[in-house]
Design an enzyme around this catalytic site. Sequence first.
Site, PDB file in Angstrom:
ATOM      1  N   THR A   1     -47.119-153.385   4.076  1.00 42.89           N
ATOM      2  CA  THR A   1     -45.781-153.913   3.779  1.00 42.89           C
ATOM      3  C   THR A   1     -44.718-153.109   4.528  1.00 42.89           C
ATOM      4  O   THR A   1     -44.896-151.922   4.792  1.00 42.89           O
ATOM      5  CB  THR A   1     -45.518-153.785   2.265  1.00 42.89           C
TER       6      THR A   1
ATOM      7  N   ASP B   1     -53.885-159.949  -4.107  1.00 46.53           N
ATOM      8  CA  ASP B   1     -52.780-159.789  -5.069  1.00 46.53           C
ATOM      9  C   ASP B   1     -52.890-160.770  -6.239  1.00 46.53           C
ATOM     10  O   ASP B   1     -52.176-160.645  -7.225  1.00 46.53           O
ATOM     11  CB  ASP B   1     -51.417-159.964  -4.381  1.00 46.53           C
TER      12      ASP B   1
ATOM     13  N   SER C   1     -46.242-160.753  -6.538  1.00 43.09           N
ATOM     14  CA  SER C   1     -45.893-159.653  -5.637  1.00 43.09           C
ATOM     15  C   SER C   1     -45.070-158.596  -6.370  1.00 43.09           C
ATOM     16  O   SER C   1     -44.461-158.879  -7.400  1.00 43.09           O
ATOM     17  CB  SER C   1     -45.072-160.210  -4.474  1.00 43.09           C
TER      18      SER C   1
ATOM     19  N   GLY D   1     -45.149-150.289  -0.549  1.00 44.63           N
ATOM     20  CA  GLY D   1     -45.821-149.398  -1.509  1.00 44.63           C
ATOM     21  C   GLY D   1     -46.571-150.110  -2.619  1.00 44.63           C
ATOM     22  O   GLY D   1     -46.851-149.492  -3.651  1.00 44.63           O
ATOM     23  N   GLY D   2     -46.888-151.407  -2.430  1.00 43.07           N
ATOM     24  CA  GLY D   2     -47.656-152.108  -3.463  1.00 43.07           C
ATOM     25  C   GLY D   2     -46.943-152.042  -4.802  1.00 43.07           C
ATOM     26  O   GLY D   2     -45.721-152.208  -4.873  1.00 43.07           O
TER      27      GLY D   2
HETATM   28  O1  DON Z   1     -46.743-158.127  -2.532  1.00 48.82           O
HETATM   29  C1  DON Z   1     -47.180-157.056  -2.943  1.00 48.82           C
HETATM   30  O2  DON Z   1     -46.847-156.574  -4.003  1.00 48.82           O
HETATM   31  C2  DON Z   1     -48.129-156.273  -2.067  1.00 48.82           C
HETATM   32  N1  DON Z   1     -48.887-157.179  -1.251  1.00 48.82           N
HETATM   33  C3  DON Z   1     -47.358-155.289  -1.266  1.00 48.82           C
HETATM   34  C4  DON Z   1     -48.241-154.434  -0.390  1.00 48.82           C
HETATM   35  C5  DON Z   1     -47.614-153.189   0.071  1.00 48.82           C
HETATM   36  O3  DON Z   1     -46.501-152.863  -0.265  1.00 48.82           O
HETATM   37  C6  DON Z   1     -48.441-152.314   0.930  1.00 48.82           C
HETATM   38  N2  DON Z   1     -47.683-151.231   1.438  1.00 48.82           N
HETATM   39  N3  DON Z   1     -47.776-150.096   1.229  1.00 48.82           N
END
Ligand code: DON
Length: 573
Positions: free
Chosen positions: A385, A427, A456, A477-478
């Site tokens: 991301t 996800d 998300s 950051g997920g």
């Molecule tokens: O949409 C989301 O919540 C995840 N796919 C985001 C992934 C993400 O931030 C990865 N980066 N560090």
Amino acid sequence: MKSTIFTVLLFCFSSSVLGQYENTIVGPNKAVNPYQYSVVKSGTFNRASVSSAHPLASMVGAEIMKQGGNAFDATIATQFALAVVYPGAGNIGGGGFTLARKKDGTLIGIDYREAAPAKANRDMYLDAAGNAQDALSQNGHLASGVPGTVAGIFDTYAHAKLPFAMLIQPAIDLARFGFVITEKEASSLNGTKKDFIQYSTKPSAFVKETKWKVGDTLIQVALANTLARIQKEGAKGFYEGETAALIVEEMKRGGGIISLEDLKQYKAKSRTPIVFNYRGYDVISFAPPSSGGILIGQMLKMIEPFNVQKMGFQTPASVQLMIEAERRAYADRAAHIGDPDFYKVPQKTLLSSTYIKNRMLDYKPGVAGSSEQIGAGVAPTSEETTHFSVVDPEGNMVAVTTTLNGGYGNRTVVGDAGFILNNEMDDFSAKPGSPNMYGAIGGEANSIAPYKRMLSSMTPTLLTKNKKPFLTIGTPGGTTIPTSVFQAIVNLVDFNMSLEDAINSPKFHHQWLPDEVSIEKTFNQNTKTELEKMGYRIKSRGSIGRTEGILIGPTGKRITVADNRGDDAVAGF
Ligand code: DON
């Protein structure tokens, strides 16, 4: 301005092979020199600025505004540039959310989250024994949702001023003629080599025999050709015709399920942003299928009745309060939030003051809560991301968070099209209670269904004060995304920090389950010890997020900061 020059390598940029748009801004003697650039971490600009994960992408966006473009023009140019220079997360094979506030106060929310293909089904990642198979939802062809980014960019273009061909040209040039890579990029490409080979069916620009090293030039001819098709044919240059055919051929070779029809029917959707007030600031953030807006709304409102400033920055008291807010909000995420077109999200209830007050009734200062006892609230059902921020001279503000999900997505490079597909299917909740790659669990709200968009955490966010632009911010950051944005806002508003300190201060994170607090290595050790005494399980981890923000100061200056956790850089004028 703080900057570091990390590499200098000059290659010949042949003028005989310049791209289709004549006034290109990319080249050795142009505004954006892909062979010599520096990482500028912060700057205060008079008129316009961009903060993104890569210096070249920020420079492209700033230059487009210098040439008369507005924040939407700059957003498009930056986003395409990131798809080339930051292939781990910048993308055309993924999706995301664009949140904007126009100078007249109009709010815009563009949802181009990936969608499950028509052939997807609820149990597609379960083995015969009913166990979720992470390998299938995280890598390779089956892990990819139908990409949304290009559709989202064309919806963004409705608010732009300059010719589209001009906005995509810098990305075409960067792909066709290459750019020198940073040390971090070299090392992550080397680390992903094995996966690229395993999950791609054709050779790609990312894999070479010898190791990548800082200063090498990455040339992506197939990607340049794909971008040129988009330049010529618009969204159809991706969702139909040759590019779509290449995606479907890739699916056939690798056992994926995305079809020509899936691509043709994909549309970005407009979402009404979530707006709430926090200590005199209007906070504007993204609605489902992102959980981000609801989460930061809940967390900020849960702590608002307390005098956080008096508790002090990252003292045991303030951190404990914020952890307990995080725990409760993430429990609600797991139970109640999903794609609103498929699941009735009780958004109003989750953000109502009575509900939020009740959720904190069992908060006990000095004593760790328990995720076993504190589940989701009962909300009646009646009813790698990357983020970048842009502010233009007119006062339009844009916050974009876009992703392939994991770094380099599913590690499948579409053969002869040169771009990487996402692994966003992970996800979804593959099985109720079974954690995804971020440890997030979910149930019915986020189960897999054809065309449904996976939940998300991406949280592009804007703040205004007295109806005037104040801040644009966000991070990757997920599941840690909403807590990073939450903490950056608290650092600014409650602790009166500079934007730089608000972004670069150590972060902590609790997401209900697992019932533990993760902290960055630089987190206050005394606070850690005190929290352990209260009964918290604390785990040290690598960096949390890479936040990019622009704060509009009282005299209109654009105070622009890129997180010091990566190659992130600002540009402006
Ligand atoms: O949409 C989301 O919540 C995840 N796919 C985001 C992934 C993400 O931030 C990865 N980066 N560090």
